[in-house]
Design a protein around this motif. Structure first.
Motif, PDB file in Angstrom:
ATOM      1  N   PRO A 117      41.250  41.456  37.406  1.00 56.17           N
ATOM      2  CA  PRO A 117      40.724  40.478  38.182  1.00 56.17           C
ATOM      3  C   PRO A 117      39.283  40.337  37.916  1.00 56.17           C
ATOM      4  CG  PRO A 117      40.990  42.500  39.212  1.00 56.17           C
ATOM      5  CD  PRO A 117      41.623  42.775  38.122  1.00 56.17           C
ATOM      6  N   PRO A 118      38.507  39.213  38.204  1.00 59.07           N
ATOM      7  CA  PRO A 118      37.074  38.890  37.960  1.00 59.07           C
ATOM      8  C   PRO A 118      36.158  40.113  38.790  1.00 59.07           C
ATOM      9  CG  PRO A 118      38.378  36.933  38.423  1.00 59.07           C
ATOM     10  CD  PRO A 118      39.144  37.957  38.803  1.00 59.07           C
ATOM     11  N   SER A 119      35.078  40.274  38.342  1.00 60.87           N
ATOM     12  CA  SER A 119      34.289  41.477  38.853  1.00 60.87           C
ATOM     13  C   SER A 119      33.944  41.304  40.394  1.00 60.87           C
ATOM     14  CB  SER A 119      33.030  41.505  38.098  1.00 60.87           C
ATOM     15  OG  SER A 119      32.274  40.530  38.250  1.00 60.87           O
ATOM     16  N   HIS A 120      33.880  40.076  40.934  1.00 58.96           N
ATOM     17  CA  HIS A 120      33.536  39.909  42.218  1.00 58.96           C
ATOM     18  C   HIS A 120      34.802  40.067  43.266  1.00 58.96           C
ATOM     19  CE1 HIS A 120      35.123  36.004  41.016  1.00 58.96           C
ATOM     20  NE2 HIS A 120      35.503  35.740  42.124  1.00 58.96           N
ATOM     21  N   LEU A 121      35.919  40.320  42.605  1.00 58.96           N
ATOM     22  CA  LEU A 121      37.139  40.403  43.522  1.00 58.96           C
ATOM     23  C   LEU A 121      37.436  41.879  43.536  1.00 58.96           C
ATOM     24  CD1 LEU A 121      39.577  37.803  42.472  1.00 58.96           C
ATOM     25  CD2 LEU A 121      38.085  37.799  44.158  1.00 58.96           C
TER      26      LEU A 121
END
Length: 767
Positions: free
Chosen positions: A392-396
């Motif tokens: 998943p994207p790093s902000h998730l």
């Protein structure tokens, strides 16, 4: 007659401005100096301590003695004159009176109009009591004592260098000056000079706690400053005839190899030689440990390097050459693509005693929504759904990640779709897609799950597609549940050499005891009943109840309130045993071949004695590895106590050299209460040897594992600024931890000072 009165401290030589730009200089006379005489009349009303009055001719500014007075054996003042000046052009034909009253000492001079020295006008007053002068003399005696002590210490340091000359001659030329300074530091450390340190610090002459990296140069500076303080004569001839020690100091300072500047350059050079150059204005390297998880993510390594890491560490105790090769390939490719230099350190496993492998559990993942105290769902679980290997994207920060090996199925999904399935218990469950993301492999989705579900590899997910068509995807690559045993205080634990061996008969009941394996023969040969034993870097403690050649029975004495987990490949320490590891293991020698051709540095685990370094040097020489960096990991009490000798032995090779403070095992082996002092001493020793230090183990551990740091972790990082490199271990939030660590290490301290507003006092305080 021109009369002036000027007051000043007699303890220092000062220049005082008089009428018409005249100057007077005065100082205490050395009591041991031969008295001189001057043809002039003076009158003394009260005995005083020796005072010399000096007059300066206005045009030539040449200081000369006019008159002085000393107490005689009857405690009466005697006048003295100087014959040294009879043939001098500055003979004063004046009428002079020396008046010592309660207010001070006053010299009155009436110039003779017929005198050829009309440009000399001397009137001075020295205000001082007997108490003040006595205190000044005591201070001078103290400085003289400090001077003698520093000279004695310097001789001791130089003698230690001569005593170890044969050892120093064996050091490689690159490390010769550093090894010499290390000898100087050890000689200084062996002296009881705590009181001397305090005295030097109180006088402002020298701070001996800061001269570790340039011992001889620091002592020389201190000696010179003390000699300058003790010098009371302004005569040029006296300044030339200084003590022999100053001549030695000047001779030593001409040799630039041992100056403070050259010693500091050595440390910076050795740091860059081992760890590489730093980006921009950074001063400290950030090292990150990564494992197999880096091969399963397309963005982990790039995120770590962007966050500020400049060194990647691989632990050879875990994984295999196939995994290591893939990690290194990805690191080098990412480093080149981002134009961010990155070096690779590979740690040899060493003879560390670890728990054996436990049989893996089922390949299942538990997905649980958040519930309140009454069991009602207050927040659904967040699940990441994507193609195999796409993170998943790093902000998730999802609660779980599921991979589906069907790109067509994923491309058909849309926000709002419901994915129905049966979990491992046969319960009917559902994921509802709430968000959609574009990722490298196509599409990724965030879905919500409002009920607890156990998802296995092979679980079928079903959804309605266009025109009511049924879509089916299969979950793959669910990791096996990590097996562990839970230990509580009072439990019995049996450590077996082999799972297949029958349990031996020990006194006392062992029914219901937990079992774990350990294949190291060192463990069974060296322990005895009553020895303390620790697991997993000291998270669990116990006492050995019985031991044989194949099994050990341990009673657990310290664990978490709800018990502590003990899994595979966890450390075992027996601090009070006489376990002696010799040289490299067979695995270490095999791994060294791989490290030599793929890494920039090799970490040597559990070094304990000079013989370990001798074997290391032999192996490096055999393989002609003269440029491979060496990091000595200090993890045991013996390794700490013999660190200086091991460094001197390692300095016989040209390989870049450094030290890692492996605080996990070190704390267990030496005791928690001693860890702080031990790491300070390691920093001092390495500073004296001009070698870089890596600050390791449990750095920002709470942040790495849970995403939230503790206050103690933040201050620990600040203390870690004294090292050349700070290391992070792997964890779920390692990317965030790298960025935080880099920010703390390189925070702008000037900005912090600017945030502190100056104190403004109200007007009534000012008055």
């Amino acid at each position: 007659m021109a009369l002036c009165s000027v007051s000043a401290a007699v303890t220092s030589t000062q220049r005082i401005a008089l009428n018409h730009g005249d100057h007077v200089e005065f100082a205490l006379c050395n009591p041991r100096e031969k008295l001189s005489h001057l043809s002039c009349r003076h009158q003394v009303r009260q005995p005083v301590i020796v005072v010399r009055l000096l007059a300066v001719k206005r045009r030539k500014s040449v200081p000369k003695t006019l008159a002085f007075s000393v107490p005689n054996h009857n405690d009466e003042a005697e006048r003295e004159t100087s014959h040294d000046c009879i043939d001098d052009s500055l003979v004063l034909e004046t009428e002079t009176s020396l008046d010592c009253t309660g207010d001070g000492l006053v010299l009155c001079s009436k110039n003779n109009e017929n005198s050829e020295h009309k440009d000399v006008d001397v009137v001075a007053s020295v205000s001082s009591s007997e108490e003040d002068l006595s205190q000044c003399l005591e201070e001078m005696r103290k400085l003289g004592s400090l001077h003698e002590k520093l000279k004695a210490i310097r001789l001791h340091v130089l003698a230690s260098e001569q005593w170890n000359s044969s050892r120093l001659k064996l050091c490689h030329r690159h490390y010769l000056e550093s090894a010499t300074n290390l000898i100087h530091y050890l000689a200084l450390k062996g002296l009881d000079i705590e009181q001397l340190r305090e005295d030097l610090s109180s006088t402002g002459i020298l701070n001996m706690k800061t001269i570790n990296s340039y011992v001889l140069a620091g002592l020389n500076v201190g000696i010179q400053l003390l000699e300058n303080q003790n010098s009371t004569s302004l005569d040029i001839q006296e300044k030339i005839s200084v003590g022999s020690c100053t001549h030695e100091i000047l001779h030593c300072q001409q040799n630039e190899k041992f100056t403070e500047r050259s010693m500091r350059k050595k440390l910076l050079f050795n740091k860059e030689l081992l760890l590489g150059s730093l980006r921009g204005n950074k001063t400290i390297h950030v090292m990150v440990t990564i494992g197999q998880e880096a091969t399963e993510s397309d963005t982990l390594i790039s995120d770590i390097l962007k966050g500020g890491a400049s060194i990647i560490r691989i632990n050879c105790a875990h994984g295999n050459p196939t995994v290591w090769s893939e990690i290194i390939r990805r690191v080098k490719r990412t480093s080149q693509m981002l134009e961010l230099p990155c070096r690779i350190l590979m740690d040899l496993a060493g003879p560390k005693i670890r728990t054996g492998s436990l049989e893996p559990g089922p390949c299942v993942i538990k997905i649980s929504p958040k519930k309140n105290a009454t069991g009602n769902v207050i927040l659904p679980a967040q699940v990441w759904l994507s193609y195999r290997g796409t993170d998943p994207p790093s902000h998730l920060s999802p609660d779980a990640a599921l991979f589906i090996d069907d790109q067509v199925f994923l491309n058909e999904l849309k926000v709002g779709n419901a994915l129905k399935f049966y979990d491992a218990r046969g319960k009917r469950r559902m994921f509802k897609i709430t968000r959609q993301f574009h990722v490298f492999s196509g599409m990724g989705f965030v879905a919500e799950c409002s009920e607890t579900a156990y998802v296995l590899s092979g679980t079928k997910l079903c959804a309605k597609g266009k025109k009511g068509r049924l879509l089916t995807g299969e979950v793959v690559d669910v990791p096996a549940k990590q097996k562990f045993i839970r230990l509580r205080v009072g439990d019995l634990l049996i450590i077996s050499h082999d799972n297949s061996l029958e349990q031996e008969d020990f006194s006392g009941p062992t029914t219901g005891a937990q079992r774990i394996t350990c294949s190291s023969g060192y463990l069974y040969d060296s322990v005895k009943p009553g020895d303390p034993i620790a697991f997993d870097d000291g998270k669990i403690w116990g006492v050995i109840q019985g031991a044989s050649n194949s099994e050990i029975v341990v009673s657990i004495t310290c664990a978490g309130r709800r018990g502590s987990k003990l899994g595979s490949e966890k450390s075992i320490n027996i601090p009070e045993s006489n376990i002696r590891f010799e040289g490299f293991t067979t695995k270490d020698l095999m791994d060294l071949e791989f490290v030599a051709s793929h890494a920039d540095m090799v970490g040597i685990s559990f070094v304990q004695d000079i013989c370990d370094i001798v074997v290391l040097r032999q192996e490096l020489e055999k393989r002609k590895l003269h440029n491979l960096g060496i990091v000595l990991k200090i993890e045991t009490k013996s390794g700490f106590e013999k660190l200086p000798l091991m460094l001197l032995e390692a300095m016989k090779s040209s390989n870049p050299l450094g030290v890692m403070i492996a605080r996990g095992d070190l704390a267990v082996e030496c005791g928690w209460e001693r860890l702080g002092d031990i790491q300070e001493e390691i920093l001092s020793i390495c500073g004296a040897a001009h070698l870089p230090v890596i600050w390791a183990t449990q750095v920002l551990e709470s942040l790495v594992k849970s995403g939230v740091p503790t206050r103690a972790e933040i201050t620990d990082v600040v203390h870690g600024r004294r090292a050349s490199c700070v290391m992070l271990n792997k964890g779920k939030y390692v990317v965030e931890a790298v960025s935080t660590l880099d920010t703390i290490l390189h925070v702008n301290t000037s900005q912090t000072k600017a945030d502190l507003r100056p104190l403004l006092f109200s007007s009534h305080f000012a008055h």
